[in-house]
Write a protein that holds these residues in place. Structure first.
Motif, PDB file in Angstrom:
ATOM      1  N   SER A 152      -9.531  -7.345  -5.833  1.00  0.00           N
ATOM      2  CA  SER A 152      -9.592  -5.955  -6.305  1.00  0.00           C
ATOM      3  C   SER A 152      -9.738  -5.866  -7.827  1.00  0.00           C
ATOM      4  O   SER A 152     -10.400  -4.956  -8.338  1.00  0.00           O
ATOM      5  N   ARG A 153      -9.154  -6.811  -8.545  1.00  0.00           N
ATOM      6  CA  ARG A 153      -9.270  -6.743 -10.009  1.00  0.00           C
ATOM      7  C   ARG A 153     -10.703  -7.026 -10.461  1.00  0.00           C
ATOM      8  O   ARG A 153     -11.173  -6.444 -11.436  1.00  0.00           O
ATOM      9  N   TRP A 174     -12.609  -3.899  -9.786  1.00  0.00           N
ATOM     10  CA  TRP A 174     -12.241  -2.915 -10.815  1.00  0.00           C
ATOM     11  C   TRP A 174     -12.945  -3.235 -12.138  1.00  0.00           C
ATOM     12  O   TRP A 174     -13.460  -2.336 -12.820  1.00  0.00           O
ATOM     13  N   TYR A 193     -15.241  -0.828 -14.119  1.00  0.00           N
ATOM     14  CA  TYR A 193     -14.796  -0.408 -15.446  1.00  0.00           C
ATOM     15  C   TYR A 193     -15.887  -0.686 -16.485  1.00  0.00           C
ATOM     16  O   TYR A 193     -16.133   0.129 -17.390  1.00  0.00           O
ATOM     17  N   ALA A 251     -12.836   3.642 -12.389  1.00  0.00           N
ATOM     18  CA  ALA A 251     -12.991   2.282 -11.863  1.00  0.00           C
ATOM     19  C   ALA A 251     -12.065   2.056 -10.680  1.00  0.00           C
ATOM     20  O   ALA A 251     -12.453   1.416  -9.685  1.00  0.00           O
ATOM     21  N   MET A 252     -10.867   2.597 -10.744  1.00  0.00           N
ATOM     22  CA  MET A 252      -9.936   2.417  -9.626  1.00  0.00           C
ATOM     23  C   MET A 252     -10.396   3.208  -8.402  1.00  0.00           C
ATOM     24  O   MET A 252     -10.276   2.740  -7.269  1.00  0.00           O
ATOM     25  N   THR A 307     -13.046   1.173  -6.872  1.00  0.00           N
ATOM     26  CA  THR A 307     -12.455  -0.004  -6.233  1.00  0.00           C
ATOM     27  C   THR A 307     -11.878   0.354  -4.866  1.00  0.00           C
ATOM     28  O   THR A 307     -12.138  -0.321  -3.865  1.00  0.00           O
ATOM     29  N   GLN A 308     -11.116   1.418  -4.839  1.00  0.00           N
ATOM     30  CA  GLN A 308     -10.493   1.821  -3.573  1.00  0.00           C
ATOM     31  C   GLN A 308     -11.556   2.223  -2.557  1.00  0.00           C
ATOM     32  O   GLN A 308     -11.427   1.936  -1.368  1.00  0.00           O
ATOM     33  N   TRP A 364      -0.363  -2.758 -10.636  1.00  0.00           N
ATOM     34  CA  TRP A 364      -1.612  -2.695  -9.874  1.00  0.00           C
ATOM     35  C   TRP A 364      -1.338  -2.043  -8.521  1.00  0.00           C
ATOM     36  O   TRP A 364      -0.415  -2.454  -7.825  1.00  0.00           O
TER      37      TRP A 364
END
Lengths: 181, 137
Positions: free
Chosen positions: A23-24, A27, A31, A40-41, A44-45, B31
């Motif tokens: 996930s990072r 993101w 981002y 960005a989140m 991601t989701q 997070w």
């Protein structure tokens, strides 16, 4: 209370592990496109939700990392023009895992100003520059990891990173940004 | 008590520090964890067959083209409209009507071309007469 079948539980655990692993990275790429942590989140989701739906439908995704990165890139590109930007593509109750990060802790005004200038400089860079900077400084990825994720060789990573840093330094200098407090 | 004295940092290191601090501040902390949607997500039903959709679209296209051609022919008058009588053909005043009785045994046909001076139109007058005698009008 309705119990979750063991198979479902195992699948959820597998997916959670996948989320923690990638996930990072997702993101970071989102981002790099928008220079906005919340956007960005969201992207991601949304990418992970789409992958989850694939799992739910029983469809096999052989390379989930590559799949997620591709979907995230597409979502990031579509973000400006799509309804997803305004409303998301799913009702809020399906976005259980989404939560915006807390507001930044109160820093000194000078620090905020410096970050603001840095953000402005980053926004002027090409997306490719921002991608490599985000992977290097947000995720602390080394050259090999960046090369693997971006599907380029190590020499190209060094070159791009060096040029991106140089551009940032030049622009900051042109703005007269001083030392970070 | 000892004090660590940092050496002056070169500009590049300062840039690294700034970028690192900036990106760390930007990353969500903590997070967010993944929580799968509570209910099973159902994907919208897909067409059962792609070929069906393919042929369906082709059929719709063919029907549209046929309708277009038929409409243009109808409007141009090339095709007679349904429910209308066939036109009466006038060739040199020799009108032929579908209800022309044709040859009748013992009768003789006399045709007269009548011209309406007001309207300027012509029509055919059919006179049947017995072979031997006076005309029947």
């Amino acid at each position: 209370m309705k119990s979750i079948p063991p198979a479902d539980e195992a699948r959820r655990a597998d997916f959670e592990a996948l989320y923690q692993r990638h996930s990072r990275e997702v993101w970071a790429l989102a981002y790099a496109r928008w220079t906005n942590a919340d956007t960005a989140m969201d992207i991601t989701q949304e990418a992970f939700l789409r992958l989850w739906k694939q799992w739910e439908a029983g469809e096999t995704v052989l390379q989930p990392r590559a799949w997620l990165l591709r979907v995230a890139r597409n979502l990031a590109e579509d973000h400006a023009k799509s309804a997803f930007r305004r409303n998301g593509t799913h009702p809020p109750q399906t976005m259980n895992g989404v939560q915006a990060h807390d507001p930044l802790p109160l820093e000194s005004l000078e620090r905020e100003e410096t970050f603001g200038q840095l953000r402005e400089v980053l926004n002027q860079l090409p997306t490719a520059d921002r991608e490599i900077l985000t992977l290097r400084y947000a995720l602390e990825y080394n050259t090999t990891e960046i090369a693997d994720l971006l599907s380029i060789n190590a020499t190209a990573v060094h070159m791009r990173l060096s040029r991106a840093r140089q551009r940032v330094a030049e622009r900051l200098k042109a703005q007269g940004v001083g030392q970070l407090p | 008590m000892s004090h660590l004295v940092r050496p002056p940092t070169p500009p590049d290191d300062d840039l690294d520090g700034r970028l690192r601090a900036f990106y760390r501040a930007e990353m969500p902390d903590p997070w967010p964890s993944w929580q799968a949607p509570a209910s099973r997500v159902t994907l919208p039903a897909r067409p059962t067959s792609r070929r069906k959709g393919f042929w369906g679209s082709r059929l719709a296209l063919a029907a549209s083209v046929a309708l277009l051609l038929g409409g243009s022919l109808f409007l141009s008058g090339a095709v007679p409209a349904l429910g209308t009588k066939p036109p009466i053909k006038l060739h040199g005043g020799d009108a032929i009507h579908p209800k022309d009785p044709g040859e009748i045994p013992g009768m003789r046909q006399i045709r007269e071309l009548i011209v309406d001076p007001k309207e300027g139109t012509t029509f055919d007058k059919l006179i049947l007469t017995p072979d031997d005698g006076a005309p029947i009008k």
